[in-house]
Design an enzyme around this catalytic site. Structure first.
Site, PDB file in Angstrom:
ATOM      1  N   ARG A 178      -5.142  -7.722  61.155  1.00 17.25           N
ATOM      2  CA  ARG A 178      -5.630  -6.656  62.031  1.00 17.25           C
ATOM      3  C   ARG A 178      -4.932  -6.797  63.373  1.00 17.25           C
ATOM      4  O   ARG A 178      -4.766  -7.909  63.887  1.00 17.25           O
ATOM      5  CB  ARG A 178      -7.147  -6.721  62.230  1.00 17.25           C
ATOM      6  CG  ARG A 178      -7.970  -6.193  61.052  1.00 17.25           C
ATOM      7  CD  ARG A 178      -7.792  -4.676  60.836  1.00 17.25           C
ATOM      8  NE  ARG A 178      -8.573  -4.178  59.712  1.00 17.25           N
ATOM      9  CZ  ARG A 178      -8.135  -4.099  58.451  1.00 17.25           C
ATOM     10  NH1 ARG A 178      -6.903  -4.500  58.147  1.00 17.25           N
ATOM     11  NH2 ARG A 178      -8.912  -3.597  57.511  1.00 17.25           N
ATOM     12  N   GLU A 236      -2.810   0.822  66.955  1.00 14.16           N
ATOM     13  CA  GLU A 236      -2.130   1.572  65.888  1.00 14.16           C
ATOM     14  C   GLU A 236      -2.805   2.895  65.526  1.00 14.16           C
ATOM     15  O   GLU A 236      -2.162   3.780  64.942  1.00 14.16           O
ATOM     16  CB  GLU A 236      -2.036   0.715  64.612  1.00 14.16           C
ATOM     17  CG  GLU A 236      -3.379   0.526  63.893  1.00 14.16           C
ATOM     18  CD  GLU A 236      -3.273  -0.329  62.623  1.00 14.16           C
ATOM     19  OE1 GLU A 236      -2.608  -1.372  62.659  1.00 14.16           O
ATOM     20  OE2 GLU A 236      -3.872   0.072  61.610  1.00 14.16           O
TER      21      GLU A 236
HETATM   22  P1  NAI Z   1     -11.453 -12.846  52.925  1.00 13.26           P
HETATM   23  O1  NAI Z   1     -12.817 -12.472  53.419  1.00 13.26           O
HETATM   24  O2  NAI Z   1     -11.262 -13.222  51.498  1.00 13.26           O
HETATM   25  O3  NAI Z   1     -10.865 -14.032  53.843  1.00 13.26           O
HETATM   26  C1  NAI Z   1     -10.996 -14.074  55.219  1.00 13.26           C
HETATM   27  C2  NAI Z   1     -11.062 -15.534  55.630  1.00 13.26           C
HETATM   28  O4  NAI Z   1     -11.113 -15.579  57.058  1.00 13.26           O
HETATM   29  C3  NAI Z   1     -12.300 -16.245  55.089  1.00 13.26           C
HETATM   30  O5  NAI Z   1     -11.956 -17.459  54.466  1.00 13.26           O
HETATM   31  C4  NAI Z   1     -13.149 -16.476  56.336  1.00 13.26           C
HETATM   32  O6  NAI Z   1     -13.929 -17.666  56.256  1.00 13.26           O
HETATM   33  C5  NAI Z   1     -12.063 -16.584  57.400  1.00 13.26           C
HETATM   34  N1  NAI Z   1     -12.592 -16.397  58.742  1.00 13.26           N
HETATM   35  C6  NAI Z   1     -13.643 -15.659  59.162  1.00 13.26           C
HETATM   36  N2  NAI Z   1     -13.850 -15.819  60.473  1.00 13.26           N
HETATM   37  C7  NAI Z   1     -12.885 -16.680  60.902  1.00 13.26           C
HETATM   38  C8  NAI Z   1     -12.580 -17.249  62.155  1.00 13.26           C
HETATM   39  N3  NAI Z   1     -13.319 -16.973  63.257  1.00 13.26           N
HETATM   40  N4  NAI Z   1     -11.541 -18.109  62.243  1.00 13.26           N
HETATM   41  C9  NAI Z   1     -10.809 -18.435  61.130  1.00 13.26           C
HETATM   42  N5  NAI Z   1     -11.060 -17.927  59.911  1.00 13.26           N
HETATM   43  C10 NAI Z   1     -12.092 -17.054  59.805  1.00 13.26           C
HETATM   44  O7  NAI Z   1     -10.534 -11.608  53.320  1.00 13.26           O
HETATM   45  P2  NAI Z   1      -9.107 -11.240  52.709  1.00 13.26           P
HETATM   46  O8  NAI Z   1      -9.289 -10.308  51.562  1.00 13.26           O
HETATM   47  O9  NAI Z   1      -8.297 -12.454  52.537  1.00 13.26           O
HETATM   48  O10 NAI Z   1      -8.501 -10.356  53.896  1.00 13.26           O
HETATM   49  C11 NAI Z   1      -8.184 -10.929  55.154  1.00 13.26           C
HETATM   50  C12 NAI Z   1      -7.899  -9.822  56.153  1.00 13.26           C
HETATM   51  O11 NAI Z   1      -6.709  -9.135  55.753  1.00 13.26           O
HETATM   52  C13 NAI Z   1      -8.949  -8.709  56.206  1.00 13.26           C
HETATM   53  O12 NAI Z   1     -10.015  -9.058  57.090  1.00 13.26           O
HETATM   54  C14 NAI Z   1      -8.181  -7.538  56.731  1.00 13.26           C
HETATM   55  O13 NAI Z   1      -8.289  -7.516  58.132  1.00 13.26           O
HETATM   56  C15 NAI Z   1      -6.736  -7.842  56.330  1.00 13.26           C
HETATM   57  N6  NAI Z   1      -6.171  -6.892  55.386  1.00 13.26           N
HETATM   58  C16 NAI Z   1      -5.026  -6.234  55.713  1.00 13.26           C
HETATM   59  C17 NAI Z   1      -4.453  -5.327  54.847  1.00 13.26           C
HETATM   60  C18 NAI Z   1      -3.162  -4.611  55.171  1.00 13.26           C
HETATM   61  O14 NAI Z   1      -2.813  -3.645  54.484  1.00 13.26           O
HETATM   62  N7  NAI Z   1      -2.410  -5.018  56.175  1.00 13.26           N
HETATM   63  C19 NAI Z   1      -5.091  -5.016  53.559  1.00 13.26           C
HETATM   64  C20 NAI Z   1      -6.259  -5.815  53.264  1.00 13.26           C
HETATM   65  C21 NAI Z   1      -6.792  -6.704  54.170  1.00 13.26           C
END
Ligand code: NAI
Length: 344
Positions: free
Chosen positions: A234, A263
């Site tokens: 993000r 964006e």
């Molecule tokens: P997920 O929920 O599986 O993993 C997110 C991880 O971040 C979790 O392990 C969580 O514990 C950790 N986390 C939460 N708060 C945190 C903090 N303060 N400090 C460090 N780690 C923390 O999510 P996933 O599916 O891996 O997606 C991650 C991110 O990718 C999403 O939140 C989204 O913003 C982004 N995304 C971007 C896309 C794109 O097209 N560019 C598409 C899909 C997701």
């Protein structure tokens, strides 16, 4: 069941139509984004379907509630654009928690390789029959240390790919997954240690109050000279102004951004005929060591298909039974996140 689909693109329509006809859900596609001014378009619909740059704040939630809308279906995983706390008791909010972690992780590695092997430059040079190699020296990924912030679904796929390149991984997560730490090639550490020791830093955590500007001037100060910063998560995880200063001072060696803090009014649209007002983005794009893609990391056939299938199922579950495991909740609901102690 009638759903108003905001910020619709041609690729959305083709994937959603494949599932809507079978499910009895009728989608009406609006090209405009959802915001306070456009919320009235949802009158007469049971739900709205929104994406990453639609605005779902208190004012929009109130309007949708007054119009009798029952469900907001996010066709994405991240939900930083939604006031989940305010929606509690008014509207159901569902999301697609995972649709293809591979799509995002693979795009991240594509950006990294493009950047450090200067593929973006080589492509343009060779089209002009300029076969000079001057300025094209890259570096091996093998043996380098990559810092991964957020080791959820996408972060872990990214880590697996990095291991394949023979890289060392330093990981940071609020909820570490102990089983991936092998004490050798993959190790959890503090954020400061990650900043100090990583050659490359990749962001895979959600945008929250805690992670807002997790890469700022302070963080960049702690980094190695020449660090490569990858953000496919993000935009507001990175303070864009601090990043630009880091690039100008040569502290940051390269940056690859699929997302950008401001964006919302630019990405996903053709702005080639417009004067872009955002000087920071324009300056970043002008840099030879910055690559920007337009929030396209998710955009694979597999991901689009999974997004459509899960969104349609989510909407059906909520409208037919009032419950769905992919519902977002604020303290005390039935979602998988709550069960995993990650309720917000
Ligand atoms: P997920 O929920 O599986 O993993 C997110 C991880 O971040 C979790 O392990 C969580 O514990 C950790 N986390 C939460 N708060 C945190 C903090 N303060 N400090 C460090 N780690 C923390 O999510 P996933 O599916 O891996 O997606 C991650 C991110 O990718 C999403 O939140 C989204 O913003 C982004 N995304 C971007 C896309 C794109 O097209 N560019 C598409 C899909 C997701």
């Amino acid at each position: 069941m009638k759903i108003a689909f905001f910020d619709a693109k041609s690729y959305d329509k083709s994937s959603f139509e494949a599932y809507s006809s079978k499910s009895g859900i009728e989608f009406k596609y609006f090209e405009t984004k959802l915001n306070e001014d456009t919320a009235r378009l949802a009158g007469g619909f049971d739900g709205v379907c929104v994406f990453v740059n639609d605005t779902v704040d208190a004012a929009v939630i109130d309007k949708l509630y007054e119009l009798g809308v029952k469900v907001i279906a996010l066709r994405c995983a991240g939900f930083n654009n939604v006031d989940v706390k305010y929606a509690k008791g008014k509207l159901h909010i569902v999301r697609v928690p995972a649709y293809s972690p591979y799509a995002v992780a693979e795009h991240t590695i594509a950006l990294l390789l493009t950047s450090i092997r200067r593929i973006h430059k080589a492509y343009i040079r060779s089209r002009d029959f300029n076969f000079s190699l001057s300025g094209m020296t890259g570096f091996d990924l093998h043996g380098k240390t990559v810092g991964v912030i957020g080791t959820g679904k996408i972060g872990r796929v990214f880590i697996d790919i990095c291991k394949g390149f023979g890289m060392k991984v330093l990981a940071f997560d609020k909820f570490p997954a102990k089983e991936i730490d092998n004490g050798d090639t993959v190790k959890y550490c503090s954020l400061d240690e990650l900043f100090e020791k990583s050659d490359i830093i990749s962001l895979h955590c959600p945008l929250t109050e805690e992670t807002h500007h997790i890469i700022d001037d302070n963080a960049i100060d702690k980094c190695k000279k020449g660090v490569v910063i990858l953000n496919t998560s993000r935009g507001a995880l990175v303070d864009a102004e601090a990043l630009l200063e880091g690039i100008k001072s040569r502290k940051v060696g390269a940056a690859c951004l699929d997302v950008y803090e401001e964006e919302a009014d630019l990405f996903f649209e053709d702005n080639s005929q417009h004067i872009v007002e955002d000087d920071i983005l324009a300056r970043l794009i002008s840099m030879p060591n910055v690559i920007v893609t337009s929030h396209q990391a998710f955009l694979t056939e597999e991901a689009l298909d999974n997004i459509a299938e899960t969104t349609v199922e989510n909407i059906k579950m909520i409208l037919e039974n009032g419950q769905c495991p992919n519902e977002l909740c604020y303290k005390g609901g039935n979602t998988e996140d709550c069960k995993n102690g990650k309720c917000f």
